[in-house]
Scaffold this motif. Structure first.
Motif, mmCIF file in Angstrom:
data_model
loop_
_atom_site.group_PDB
_atom_site.id
_atom_site.type_symbol
_atom_site.label_atom_id
_atom_site.label_comp_id
_atom_site.label_asym_id
_atom_site.label_seq_id
_atom_site.Cartn_x
_atom_site.Cartn_y
_atom_site.Cartn_z
ATOM 1 N N LYS A 1 0.843 -1.198 0.000
ATOM 2 C CA LYS A 1 0.000 0.000 0.000
ATOM 3 C C LYS A 1 0.880 1.251 0.000
ATOM 4 C CE LYS A 1 -4.270 -1.711 0.436
ATOM 5 N NZ LYS A 1 -3.943 -3.124 0.175
ATOM 6 N N LYS A 2 0.314 2.336 -0.513
ATOM 7 C CA LYS A 2 1.025 3.616 -0.535
ATOM 8 C C LYS A 2 0.195 4.676 0.180
ATOM 9 C CE LYS A 2 3.545 2.664 -4.829
ATOM 10 N NZ LYS A 2 4.866 2.569 -4.167
ATOM 11 N N LYS B 1 -3.596 10.176 3.675
ATOM 12 C CA LYS B 1 -4.526 9.101 3.326
ATOM 13 C C LYS B 1 -3.773 7.909 2.750
ATOM 14 C CE LYS B 1 -5.430 10.852 -1.358
ATOM 15 N NZ LYS B 1 -6.465 11.335 -2.301
ATOM 16 N N ILE C 1 -3.746 5.395 -0.310
ATOM 17 C CA ILE C 1 -4.234 5.389 -1.692
ATOM 18 C C ILE C 1 -5.030 4.113 -1.963
ATOM 19 C CG2 ILE C 1 -3.489 5.267 -4.107
ATOM 20 C CD1 ILE C 1 -1.223 7.120 -3.413
ATOM 21 N N GLY C 2 -6.153 4.275 -2.647
ATOM 22 C CA GLY C 2 -6.974 3.136 -3.032
ATOM 23 C C GLY C 2 -8.110 2.835 -2.086
ATOM 24 N N LEU C 3 -8.122 3.475 -0.901
ATOM 25 C CA LEU C 3 -9.200 3.270 0.059
ATOM 26 C C LEU C 3 -10.112 4.490 0.075
ATOM 27 C CD1 LEU C 3 -7.344 1.690 3.128
ATOM 28 C CD2 LEU C 3 -8.227 0.570 1.068
ATOM 29 N N SER C 4 -11.342 4.289 0.500
ATOM 30 C CA SER C 4 -12.248 5.422 0.660
ATOM 31 C C SER C 4 -11.763 6.275 1.823
ATOM 32 C CB SER C 4 -13.669 4.930 0.933
ATOM 33 O OG SER C 4 -13.758 4.392 2.247
ATOM 34 N N GLU D 1 -12.487 4.530 5.148
ATOM 35 C CA GLU D 1 -11.616 3.373 5.361
ATOM 36 C C GLU D 1 -10.198 3.815 5.710
ATOM 37 O OE1 GLU D 1 -13.770 0.307 2.187
ATOM 38 O OE2 GLU D 1 -12.157 1.649 1.538
ATOM 39 N N SER D 2 -9.697 4.797 4.960
ATOM 40 C CA SER D 2 -8.338 5.284 5.195
ATOM 41 C C SER D 2 -8.203 5.873 6.592
ATOM 42 C CB SER D 2 -7.976 6.332 4.142
ATOM 43 O OG SER D 2 -6.704 6.878 4.387
#
Length: 382
Positions: free
Chosen positions: A283-284, A333, A335-338, A341-342
Motif C-alpha cells: 500500500k502507498k 490518506k 491510496i486506493g481506500l475510501s 476506510e483510510s
C-alpha cells in the motif's frame, strides 16, 4: 448589480507583469508578510537580538568552533530564497541522488565501535542504546559504518558530553549521506545544513508554544495542525528521498523537562497481525509537508502543502527489516481506500505508535550536560 473579475495565473495587474510574479514580488518586498512557518521575523541574516538570550554553553561551543557571532545568532532564512509557490518547493531535492548505505557492509558484531566504548546500554528491548566513553569526533570510518548499522537496528543511539565542533558535526553528516540544507529554518551562521532548534528564541519571536495533548482520540493533525512538541511525527517525509540519519547536538539543556520520545517503526509493524501485514504490504500513502505555499495556478486559493506518495511499509536497506512509515502529523490518506476506510486504518496505525509504551523510549538529556543523539528518521517518530 455588481461585477466581479477573475484573474488567471497569466493575467496582469496594472499591465506590468504576470499575476503570479506580481504576488511573489509583493510577498518578498513586504516587511509585514512572512513566507516562513510560524510567526518568526520576516527579516533575514544573523539576528543581533538572539545573542542577548544565547545560553553560555552554546556561545562557548560556537566560538570554539570558529562560528562568527559578530553580526548575531542565529542566521535567519533569506527571504529571497524561500519558495513562495508550490512548484518551486516541490522541485527542491526532487531527484534521485546516489548515496552509500554505510551500515550495509559493516561488521554485524560492531567490534570496532562497541569494543572501544566503556559501556553499551540498551535502554529498552526494541529501541534506544546509550554508548558511554566514546567521542564522535574521534571515530574512524570503520566505527562510523558500524554506528550506522547500530542506528539502523536500534533506531536511536545516544552519546553524552560530546566535544563536537560544528564543522565536525557537518563532516559526520556528509560521511553518511547528503546533508539537507533547510532554507526555511534558522541556521548556524556560515554553516548551512546545521538547523538551529531553539524554543526560547522562537517564543521571543512570537511563536505560541503550547503543550496540550493532541494525541488523545482521533486527532487529525492534517486538518487541525500541530507543533512538533504536540504530535508524534517524522520530519521531511514529503521529500523525494526522506532523511536516513538525523543527528542532534544539544548545546544547552534545561534543569527540568526537555525529554525526547521516540518510537520504533519496526516494532510497530511487528505488533500487527499477519493478515494486517499482508493487507498493508504494497500500500502507498500520501504524506505532506510542514510548510505551506501558494498554488501558482490559483494564488488566491489559500496556502497548500507539498504532497508526495511513499510506501506505507518500508524495508531498511541495511537490516532488511520492515517498518511502518506513517505519522499522525503528516500522513493524509492511504491510496486506493475510501476516506472513511483510510481514516479508520490510519488512526489505528497512529495509535500503535503512540499508545504502546513498550516500543517507545524516553530520554532525559540533562541537566547541563550537552548530549548528542543520532537516529534513523525513516523508522521512528518522536
Amino acid at each position: 448589480m455588481s461585477a466581479s473579475t477573475t484573474y488567471t495565473a497569466t493575467s496582469k495587474l496594472h499591465g506590468q507583469e504576470p499575476l503570479d510574479q506580481e504576488i511573489e514580488h509583493i510577498i518578498r518586498e513586504s516587511k509585514n508578510i512572512t513566507i516562513k512557518s510560524g510567526t518568526e521575523s520576516a527579516l533575514y541574516g544573523p539576528d543581533p537580538e538572539g545573542l542577548k538570550i544565547l545560553p553560555e554553553p552554546s556561545r562557548e561551543r560556537l566560538e570554539a568552533s570558529g562560528v562568527d557571532l559578530s553580526k548575531g545568532y542565529p542566521e535567519r532564512p533569506d527571504k529571497s530564497k524561500v519558495p513562495v509557490y508550490l512548484d518551486e518547493a516541490f522541485a527542491i531535492r526532487n531527484e534521485d541522488y546516489p548515496y552509500i548505505e554505510r551500515g550495509k557492509n559493516a561488521d554485524p558484531e560492531k567490534n570496532a565501535l562497541l569494543g572501544a566504548a566503556k559501556e553499551v546500554n540498551d535502554l529498552t528491548k526494541h529501541i534506544g542504546t546509550e554508548i558511554v566513553g566514546l567521542q564522535l569526533a574521534d571515530l574512524n570510518d570503520k566505527q562510523k559504518d558500524e554506528l550506522a548499522l547500530l542506528v539502523a537496528e536500534r533506531v536511536v543511539v545516544f552519546f553524552r558530553e560530546q566535544k563536537l565542533s560544528v564543522p565536525k558535526q557537518l563532516e559526520l553528516g556528509a560521511y553518511w549521506g547528503q546533508v539537507e540544507k533547510h532554507i526555511q529554518t534558522t541556521q548556524v551562521p556560515g554553516f548551512p545544513g546545521t538547523t538551529v532548534i531553539w524554543v526560547d528564541y522562537r517564543r521571543k519571536n512570537g511563536l505560541n508554544m503550547t503543550y496540550k495533548n493532541t494525541n488523545l482520540g482521533n486527532w487529525d493533525a492534517s486538518k487541525h495542525g500541530s507543533s512538533g512538541n504536540q504530535v508524534w511525527h517524522a520530519d521531511l517525509v514529503h521529500e523525494h528521498q526522506p532523511a536516513g540519519i538525523t543527528h542532534l547536538h544539544l548545546d544547552a539543556i534545561p534543569n527540568e523537562g526537555g525529554d525526547t520520545l521516540w518510537a520504533s517503526g519496526y516494532a510497530a509493524y511487528d505488533k500487527l497481525s499477519e493478515e494486517m501485514k499482508r493487507f498493508l504490504d504494497g500500500k502507498k500513502v500520501v504524506v505532506f509537508s510542514a510548510h505551506s505555499y501558494l498554488d501558482r495556478n490559483d494564488p488566491f486559493g489559500g496556502p497548500k502543502r507539498i504532497e508526495r506518495v511513499h510506501p506505507l511499509v518500508r524495508t531498511h536497506p541495511a537490516t532488511g527489516w520492515k517498518s511502518l512509515f506513517v505519522n499522525r502529523a503528516m500522513t493524509r490518506k492511504i491510496i486506493g481506500l475510501s476516506p472513511v476506510e483510510s481514516d479508520v486504518i490510519l488512526n489505528y496505525l497512529f495509535d500503535v505508535y503512540e499508545k504502546n509504551a513498550d516500543i517507545q523510549v524516553r530520554f532525559k538529556w540533562g541537566p547541563q550536560k550537552p548530549g548528542y543523539g543520532t537516529w534513523y528518521q525513516s523508522h521512528f517518530f518522536g
